[in-house]
Write an enzyme that holds these catalytic residues in place. Sequence first.
Site, short mmCIF file in Angstrom:
data_model
loop_
_atom_site.label_atom_id
_atom_site.label_comp_id
_atom_site.label_asym_id
_atom_site.label_seq_id
_atom_site.Cartn_x
_atom_site.Cartn_y
_atom_site.Cartn_z
N HIS A 1 23.36 57.57 112.12
CA HIS A 1 24.16 56.54 111.75
C HIS A 1 23.84 56.42 110.16
O HIS A 1 24.29 55.27 109.54
CB HIS A 1 23.72 55.10 112.54
CG HIS A 1 24.41 55.52 114.02
ND1 HIS A 1 25.45 55.86 114.46
CD2 HIS A 1 23.50 55.45 115.34
CE1 HIS A 1 25.92 55.85 115.34
NE2 HIS A 1 24.66 55.62 116.08
N ASP B 1 26.72 63.59 120.03
CA ASP B 1 26.27 62.01 120.38
C ASP B 1 27.42 61.24 120.76
O ASP B 1 28.74 61.44 120.21
CB ASP B 1 25.64 61.63 119.19
CG ASP B 1 24.71 60.09 119.24
OD1 ASP B 1 23.47 60.54 120.02
OD2 ASP B 1 25.18 59.53 119.87
N HIS C 1 27.70 58.39 120.32
CA HIS C 1 28.15 57.30 118.79
C HIS C 1 28.59 58.49 117.70
O HIS C 1 27.79 59.32 117.95
CB HIS C 1 27.26 56.52 118.45
CG HIS C 1 26.74 55.72 119.30
ND1 HIS C 1 25.21 56.61 120.23
CD2 HIS C 1 26.34 54.22 120.02
CE1 HIS C 1 24.83 55.04 121.55
NE2 HIS C 1 25.39 54.13 121.71
ZN LIG Z 1 24.42 57.52 120.03
#
Ligand SMILES: [Zn+2]
Length: 308
Positions: free
Chosen positions: A127, A164, A166
């Site tokens: 991220h 993942d 996300h």
């Molecule tokens: Zn994640």
Amino acid sequence: MSVAFISHPACRLHQMGAGHPEQPARVSAIADQLHGRGLFDFLVHHDAPRATVEQLARVHPREHIEQVSQKSPEEGLAYLDPDTAMCPDTLEAALRAAGANVLAVDLVLSGGSVRRAFCNVRPPGHHAERDRAMGFCFFNNVAVGAAHALEAHGLERVAILDFDVHLGNGTEDIFRHDERVLLCSSYQYPLYPDMNPPSVPGRIINCPLPAGSGGGVFRAAITEHWLPALEAFRPQLVFISAGFDAHAADPLADLRLSGTDYGWITEQACQVANRHAHGRIVSTLEGGYDLPALATSAATHIDKLLHA
Ligand SMILES: [Zn+2]
């Protein structure tokens, strides 16, 4: 096939407060599971070095690196976003997590027996955008490794596979305009970070999956979208942002993958690497917050890296 296992004690010291899901026990649970399955002693163990400012600066502006350093508290927690905090040990862990990827790239490209590496590190990285820490991430570990392969080793094509749950918005922010990188992602949408950017044919392959999707939907998306793009791209090195939070037991998301699905996707990555990249894979821990599911899924992933 020798597989390196790269970690550092600092990765167990970084903590973001009691009850935070991104907790030190995550890396210990994976190591314990590898011991239990008799795999630990088959891996080539290395302590992660610190990433240098020059290595980080290939993907982050120096102001971001300085800001993270300056935020490092002498005691207590310093928050960079509501979910993302630094304790006094965080900076060291973040430098080691990024440095693990640099060492992994050096090992698999050295021409020696190590062709694959798993970086059992935290904080995670995918991220972290060029100039922003967010979502439990400070520096983008996998991006630092990919940039090292491109800039220090002169590779021309690397692929990053991110399963993942996300979206790896940081990795996409860093490499969206870099034609040397193929980025393949699967993620639950809608879900944090609430982004669903369009795919770019041949370069950015995004597979958003609705809540409740299980292994069948996941495998169909990978087979239809990732695998043809990887065949056409012919990566010289395959990176994996290995988050295990799409597992059915994970508390932060609602996909329904099983340990078997993580074995399957790892086999697919190994086949691509075997055909195009001399088997070379650098895999790095991202998310995964149910400790038993994380440990068993990661051990299955590493077992495939050893044998597929
Ligand atoms: Zn994640």
